[in-house]
Design a protein around this motif. Sequence first.
Motif, PDB file in Angstrom:
ATOM      1  N   HIS A   1      28.026  34.206  34.320  1.00 25.67           N
ATOM      2  CA  HIS A   1      28.932  33.546  35.266  1.00 25.67           C
ATOM      3  C   HIS A   1      28.186  33.209  36.538  1.00 25.67           C
ATOM      4  CE1 HIS A   1      29.026  37.240  37.634  1.00 25.67           C
ATOM      5  NE2 HIS A   1      29.102  37.879  36.465  1.00 25.67           N
ATOM      6  N   THR A   2      28.778  32.359  37.337  1.00 28.73           N
ATOM      7  CA  THR A   2      28.252  32.042  38.662  1.00 28.73           C
ATOM      8  C   THR A   2      28.906  32.980  39.674  1.00 28.73           C
ATOM      9  OG1 THR A   2      30.001  30.469  39.172  1.00 28.73           O
ATOM     10  CG2 THR A   2      28.016  29.595  38.069  1.00 28.73           C
ATOM     11  N   PHE A   3      28.377  32.967  40.909  1.00 26.15           N
ATOM     12  CA  PHE A   3      28.983  33.773  41.959  1.00 26.15           C
ATOM     13  C   PHE A   3      30.421  33.323  42.213  1.00 26.15           C
ATOM     14  CE2 PHE A   3      29.895  34.562  46.479  1.00 26.15           C
ATOM     15  CZ  PHE A   3      29.774  35.947  46.484  1.00 26.15           C
ATOM     16  N   ALA A   4      30.648  32.015  42.209  1.00 22.80           N
ATOM     17  CA  ALA A   4      32.001  31.489  42.447  1.00 22.80           C
ATOM     18  C   ALA A   4      32.974  31.979  41.376  1.00 22.80           C
ATOM     19  CB  ALA A   4      31.975  29.965  42.486  1.00 22.80           C
ATOM     20  N   GLU A   5      32.528  32.008  40.123  1.00 23.16           N
ATOM     21  CA  GLU A   5      33.401  32.508  39.051  1.00 23.16           C
ATOM     22  C   GLU A   5      33.695  33.997  39.242  1.00 23.16           C
ATOM     23  OE1 GLU A   5      32.042  29.476  35.498  1.00 23.16           O
ATOM     24  OE2 GLU A   5      30.827  31.259  35.908  1.00 23.16           O
ATOM     25  N   TRP A   6      32.682  34.742  39.691  1.00 20.38           N
ATOM     26  CA  TRP A   6      32.893  36.167  39.947  1.00 20.38           C
ATOM     27  C   TRP A   6      33.904  36.353  41.085  1.00 20.38           C
ATOM     28  CZ3 TRP A   6      31.936  39.322  44.202  1.00 20.38           C
ATOM     29  CH2 TRP A   6      32.078  40.687  43.966  1.00 20.38           C
ATOM     30  N   MET A   7      33.779  35.541  42.142  1.00 18.61           N
ATOM     31  CA  MET A   7      34.718  35.638  43.264  1.00 18.61           C
ATOM     32  C   MET A   7      36.140  35.321  42.824  1.00 18.61           C
ATOM     33  SD  MET A   7      33.254  36.793  45.928  1.00 18.61           S
ATOM     34  CE  MET A   7      34.474  36.419  47.167  1.00 18.61           C
ATOM     35  N   ASP A   8      36.307  34.356  41.934  1.00 16.73           N
ATOM     36  CA  ASP A   8      37.643  34.030  41.432  1.00 16.73           C
ATOM     37  C   ASP A   8      38.267  35.218  40.723  1.00 16.73           C
ATOM     38  OD1 ASP A   8      37.562  31.462  42.410  1.00 16.73           O
ATOM     39  OD2 ASP A   8      36.986  30.552  40.499  1.00 16.73           O
ATOM     40  N   ALA A   9      37.431  36.067  40.117  1.00 18.38           N
ATOM     41  CA  ALA A   9      37.919  37.229  39.382  1.00 18.38           C
ATOM     42  C   ALA A   9      37.896  38.496  40.240  1.00 18.38           C
ATOM     43  CB  ALA A   9      37.062  37.445  38.134  1.00 18.38           C
ATOM     44  N   ALA A  10      37.577  38.380  41.533  1.00 16.37           N
ATOM     45  CA  ALA A  10      37.355  39.543  42.399  1.00 16.37           C
ATOM     46  C   ALA A  10      38.493  40.560  42.413  1.00 16.37           C
ATOM     47  CB  ALA A  10      37.012  39.098  43.818  1.00 16.37           C
ATOM     48  N   PRO A  11      39.761  40.175  42.577  1.00 19.04           N
ATOM     49  CA  PRO A  11      40.806  41.211  42.601  1.00 19.04           C
ATOM     50  C   PRO A  11      40.805  42.042  41.317  1.00 19.04           C
ATOM     51  CG  PRO A  11      41.683  39.154  43.415  1.00 19.04           C
ATOM     52  CD  PRO A  11      40.304  38.859  42.851  1.00 19.04           C
ATOM     53  N   GLU A  12      40.630  41.390  40.181  1.00 21.49           N
ATOM     54  CA  GLU A  12      40.578  42.115  38.915  1.00 21.49           C
ATOM     55  C   GLU A  12      39.320  42.971  38.844  1.00 21.49           C
ATOM     56  OE1 GLU A  12      40.205  41.142  34.196  1.00 21.49           O
ATOM     57  OE2 GLU A  12      41.215  39.694  35.465  1.00 21.49           O
ATOM     58  N   GLN A  13      38.200  42.456  39.357  1.00 21.77           N
ATOM     59  CA  GLN A  13      36.942  43.201  39.338  1.00 21.77           C
ATOM     60  C   GLN A  13      37.069  44.485  40.143  1.00 21.77           C
ATOM     61  OE1 GLN A  13      34.444  42.342  37.456  1.00 21.77           O
ATOM     62  NE2 GLN A  13      35.620  40.584  36.854  1.00 21.77           N
ATOM     63  N   GLU A  14      37.679  44.387  41.314  1.00 23.24           N
ATOM     64  CA  GLU A  14      37.808  45.564  42.168  1.00 23.24           C
ATOM     65  C   GLU A  14      38.592  46.662  41.456  1.00 23.24           C
ATOM     66  OE1 GLU A  14      39.400  44.375  45.925  1.00 23.24           O
ATOM     67  OE2 GLU A  14      37.823  42.886  46.220  1.00 23.24           O
ATOM     68  N   LEU A  15      39.633  46.318  40.758  1.00 22.92           N
ATOM     69  CA  LEU A  15      40.422  47.295  40.025  1.00 22.92           C
ATOM     70  C   LEU A  15      39.585  47.963  38.944  1.00 22.92           C
ATOM     71  CD1 LEU A  15      43.024  48.750  39.241  1.00 22.92           C
ATOM     72  CD2 LEU A  15      43.624  46.739  37.872  1.00 22.92           C
ATOM     73  N   HIS A  16      38.827  47.164  38.167  1.00 25.74           N
ATOM     74  CA  HIS A  16      38.016  47.719  37.085  1.00 25.74           C
ATOM     75  C   HIS A  16      36.913  48.620  37.618  1.00 25.74           C
ATOM     76  CE1 HIS A  16      40.183  45.554  34.132  1.00 25.74           C
ATOM     77  NE2 HIS A  16      39.805  44.375  34.560  1.00 25.74           N
ATOM     78  N   TRP A  17      36.255  48.205  38.714  1.00 26.65           N
ATOM     79  CA  TRP A  17      35.205  49.035  39.283  1.00 26.65           C
ATOM     80  C   TRP A  17      35.792  50.323  39.842  1.00 26.65           C
ATOM     81  CZ3 TRP A  17      30.518  48.958  37.925  1.00 26.65           C
ATOM     82  CH2 TRP A  17      29.883  47.762  37.576  1.00 26.65           C
ATOM     83  N   ALA A  18      36.947  50.249  40.481  1.00 20.50           N
ATOM     84  CA  ALA A  18      37.586  51.458  41.005  1.00 20.50           C
ATOM     85  C   ALA A  18      37.922  52.422  39.863  1.00 20.50           C
ATOM     86  CB  ALA A  18      38.846  51.094  41.792  1.00 20.50           C
ATOM     87  N   GLN A  19      38.427  51.894  38.761  1.00 22.91           N
ATOM     88  CA  GLN A  19      38.729  52.740  37.608  1.00 22.91           C
ATOM     89  C   GLN A  19      37.467  53.373  37.045  1.00 22.91           C
ATOM     90  OE1 GLN A  19      40.763  49.791  35.269  1.00 22.91           O
ATOM     91  NE2 GLN A  19      42.782  50.498  35.916  1.00 22.91           N
ATOM     92  N   ALA A  20      36.396  52.610  36.956  1.00 21.67           N
ATOM     93  CA  ALA A  20      35.129  53.134  36.430  1.00 21.67           C
ATOM     94  C   ALA A  20      34.581  54.219  37.351  1.00 21.67           C
ATOM     95  CB  ALA A  20      34.118  52.005  36.270  1.00 21.67           C
ATOM     96  N   ARG A  21      34.631  54.004  38.661  1.00 19.82           N
ATOM     97  CA  ARG A  21      34.146  55.022  39.612  1.00 19.82           C
ATOM     98  C   ARG A  21      34.974  56.288  39.506  1.00 19.82           C
ATOM     99  NH1 ARG A  21      33.414  50.495  43.035  1.00 19.82           N
ATOM    100  NH2 ARG A  21      35.408  50.886  44.002  1.00 19.82           N
ATOM    101  N   LEU A  22      36.287  56.149  39.369  1.00 14.22           N
ATOM    102  CA  LEU A  22      37.144  57.311  39.245  1.00 14.22           C
ATOM    103  C   LEU A  22      36.817  58.090  37.971  1.00 14.22           C
ATOM    104  CD1 LEU A  22      39.468  59.060  40.188  1.00 14.22           C
ATOM    105  CD2 LEU A  22      41.045  57.471  39.087  1.00 14.22           C
ATOM    106  N   ARG A  23      36.625  57.381  36.862  1.00 10.24           N
ATOM    107  CA  ARG A  23      36.255  58.053  35.601  1.00 10.24           C
ATOM    108  C   ARG A  23      34.955  58.831  35.774  1.00 10.24           C
ATOM    109  NH1 ARG A  23      38.209  53.310  33.126  1.00 10.24           N
ATOM    110  NH2 ARG A  23      36.123  52.425  33.087  1.00 10.24           N
ATOM    111  N   ASP A  24      33.952  58.210  36.439  1.00  4.74           N
ATOM    112  CA  ASP A  24      32.678  58.879  36.652  1.00  4.74           C
ATOM    113  C   ASP A  24      32.852  60.135  37.510  1.00  4.74           C
ATOM    114  OD1 ASP A  24      31.341  57.053  35.126  1.00  4.74           O
ATOM    115  OD2 ASP A  24      30.524  55.926  36.831  1.00  4.74           O
ATOM    116  N   ARG A  25      33.657  60.037  38.541  1.00  6.74           N
ATOM    117  CA  ARG A  25      33.886  61.201  39.408  1.00  6.74           C
ATOM    118  C   ARG A  25      34.577  62.331  38.649  1.00  6.74           C
ATOM    119  NH1 ARG A  25      35.861  57.894  44.629  1.00  6.74           N
ATOM    120  NH2 ARG A  25      33.821  57.180  45.285  1.00  6.74           N
ATOM    121  N   LEU A  26      35.530  61.963  37.803  1.00  6.26           N
ATOM    122  CA  LEU A  26      36.234  62.988  37.039  1.00  6.26           C
ATOM    123  C   LEU A  26      35.301  63.653  36.040  1.00  6.26           C
ATOM    124  CD1 LEU A  26      39.649  61.190  36.439  1.00  6.26           C
ATOM    125  CD2 LEU A  26      39.185  63.102  37.973  1.00  6.26           C
TER     126      LEU A  26
END
Length: 67
Positions: A39-64
């Motif tokens: 993807h391009t940076f612009a495509e990633w930015m379009d998906a940013a709200p969804e990305q933030e949720l997925h990264w937050a979930q992944a970080r939480l799983r790692d912490r647990l």
Amino acid sequence: MDLPVSGPPLITDHSEIYVSRATGETIRVRCRCAVGHDHTFAEWMDAAPEQELHWAQARLRDRLRGR
């Protein structure tokens, strides 16, 4: 019978794609975001709200898991 799978997509290696202003050549940067495909940076930015949720979930799983 296959059951639908819910949750964040698998995070796979792919590339974020840029174009050099100086040469016009494609620059591929390794990426492991939840977009999951090249993807391009612009495509990633379009998906940013969804990305933030997925990264937050992944970080939480790692912490647990104590990582």
